[in-house]
Design a protein around this motif. Structure first.
Motif, short mmCIF file in Angstrom:
data_model
loop_
_atom_site.label_atom_id
_atom_site.label_comp_id
_atom_site.label_asym_id
_atom_site.label_seq_id
_atom_site.Cartn_x
_atom_site.Cartn_y
_atom_site.Cartn_z
N ILE A 185 -4.72 8.98 -0.71
CA ILE A 185 -5.28 7.66 -0.98
C ILE A 185 -4.18 6.60 -0.88
O ILE A 185 -2.99 6.91 -0.95
N ASN A 186 -4.59 5.38 -0.70
CA ASN A 186 -3.67 4.25 -0.67
C ASN A 186 -3.94 3.36 -1.89
O ASN A 186 -5.00 2.75 -1.99
N TRP A 187 -2.99 3.30 -2.82
CA TRP A 187 -3.15 2.40 -3.95
C TRP A 187 -3.05 0.96 -3.46
O TRP A 187 -2.35 0.67 -2.50
N PRO A 188 -3.74 0.05 -4.09
CA PRO A 188 -3.71 -1.35 -3.65
C PRO A 188 -2.38 -2.04 -3.93
O PRO A 188 -1.57 -1.57 -4.74
N SER A 204 -13.56 5.98 -3.60
CA SER A 204 -13.21 6.82 -2.45
C SER A 204 -12.67 8.18 -2.89
O SER A 204 -12.85 9.18 -2.21
N ILE A 205 -12.00 8.21 -4.07
CA ILE A 205 -11.49 9.48 -4.60
C ILE A 205 -12.66 10.34 -5.09
O ILE A 205 -12.73 11.53 -4.82
N LYS A 207 0.79 5.58 -0.15
CA LYS A 207 -0.03 6.77 -0.06
C LYS A 207 0.29 7.72 -1.20
O LYS A 207 1.44 7.92 -1.56
N ASP A 250 0.84 -1.19 0.00
CA ASP A 250 0.00 0.00 0.00
C ASP A 250 0.88 1.24 0.00
O ASP A 250 1.84 1.34 0.76
N ALA A 258 -9.88 -3.81 -5.44
CA ALA A 258 -9.25 -2.76 -4.62
C ALA A 258 -9.15 -1.45 -5.40
O ALA A 258 -9.35 -0.37 -4.83
N LYS A 270 -12.52 0.18 -5.37
CA LYS A 270 -12.79 0.77 -4.05
C LYS A 270 -12.05 2.09 -3.88
O LYS A 270 -12.62 3.08 -3.39
N VAL A 271 -10.78 2.12 -4.30
CA VAL A 271 -10.00 3.35 -4.20
C VAL A 271 -10.59 4.43 -5.09
O VAL A 271 -10.73 5.59 -4.68
#
Length: 234
Positions: A17-20, A59-60, A5, A3, A52, A55-56
């Motif tokens: 954000i945290n990339w998968p 969230s963005i 940031k 992960d 994932a 989901k990211v």
């Protein structure tokens, strides 16, 4: 890749954000649909990696992207988009998929493939949305680097991840993706290939002067998610 940031700007705000995690792949299966001009790579991302990224992306937050349409000389376009400039993520996608080996024998006017465009885009197509017939142009990245292939990674489809987002972006019942095929045309609008979204599958097609006319068909059920970049040559 663990992960990581990344701070991105969404509107007037910045969001971290945290990339998968993306694991290295080996023995990937290549299917050539039109020689070296159009081919797919199955399982470029795993199901968990694909989920994932969805989901990211949610969230963005996506921003709607449209066009004036053919009457004004533009391809019809109706989808939602996120664009992030991230050289590290582009390098990870390039290395984890073994793309340097995949493109080792391909040259464009004496140039060789060196990596992906750091401009990473995530697309979302809801029911009724599509991208009409168009071509992708080569991008000048500076320092002698130009893009010559489009990379699309399908993050859901073909019985894979089922979106829980309804047309308003809220969460409702899960629905499988129906529609949203990527279709390529040859001379006189002859059908070259019709690619059904399959979770984790990567699609590569040459763009620029040799780009085939293509479209993203209407989504009739569910939501379609795609990760997009380009292969750069120098």
């Amino acid at each position: 890749m663990g992960d990581r940031k990344k701070e991105v700007k969404t509107g007037k705000k910045k969001k971290t954000i945290n990339w998968p995690v993306i694991k290295p792949k080996s023995d990937l299966r290549i299917t050539r649909l039109k020689d070296n001009d159009l081919f797919t790579v199955h399982n470029f991302l795993t199901a968990d990696e694909s989920k994932a990224f969805v989901k990211v992306a949610e969230s963005i937050g996506f921003v709607h992207q449209g066009s004036l349409g053919p009457t004004y000389g533009e391809a019809y376009r109706d989808n939602d988009r996120i664009a992030v400039n991230d050289p590290v993520l582009s390098d990870v996608l390039w290395e984890s998929g073994g793309l340097s080996n995949l493109f080792a024998q391909l040259t464009i006017r004496g140039k060789v493939a060196i990596g992906l465009n750091p401009n990473i885009r995530l697309y979302r197509y809801k029911v009724g949305q599509r991208f009409g017939r168009h071509i992708d142009e080569s991008v000048d990245l500076g320092e002698g680097k130009h893009t010559h292939y489009t990379l699309l990674i399908y993050l859901n489809g073909d019985g894979g991840y089922k979106s829980k987002s309804d047309a308003n972006g809220s969460h409702g019942s899960a629905e499988p993706l129906v529609g949203g095929e990527t279709v390529f045309y040859g001379p006189r609008n002859s059908l070259v290939a019709e690619v059904t979204p399959t979770q984790g599958m990567a699609l590569f097609h040459i763009h620029g002067a040799k780009c085939m006319l293509h479209e993203s068909r209407n989504v009739t059920k569910g939501v379609k998610y795609i990760l997009r970049s380009d292969v750069a040559f120098a």
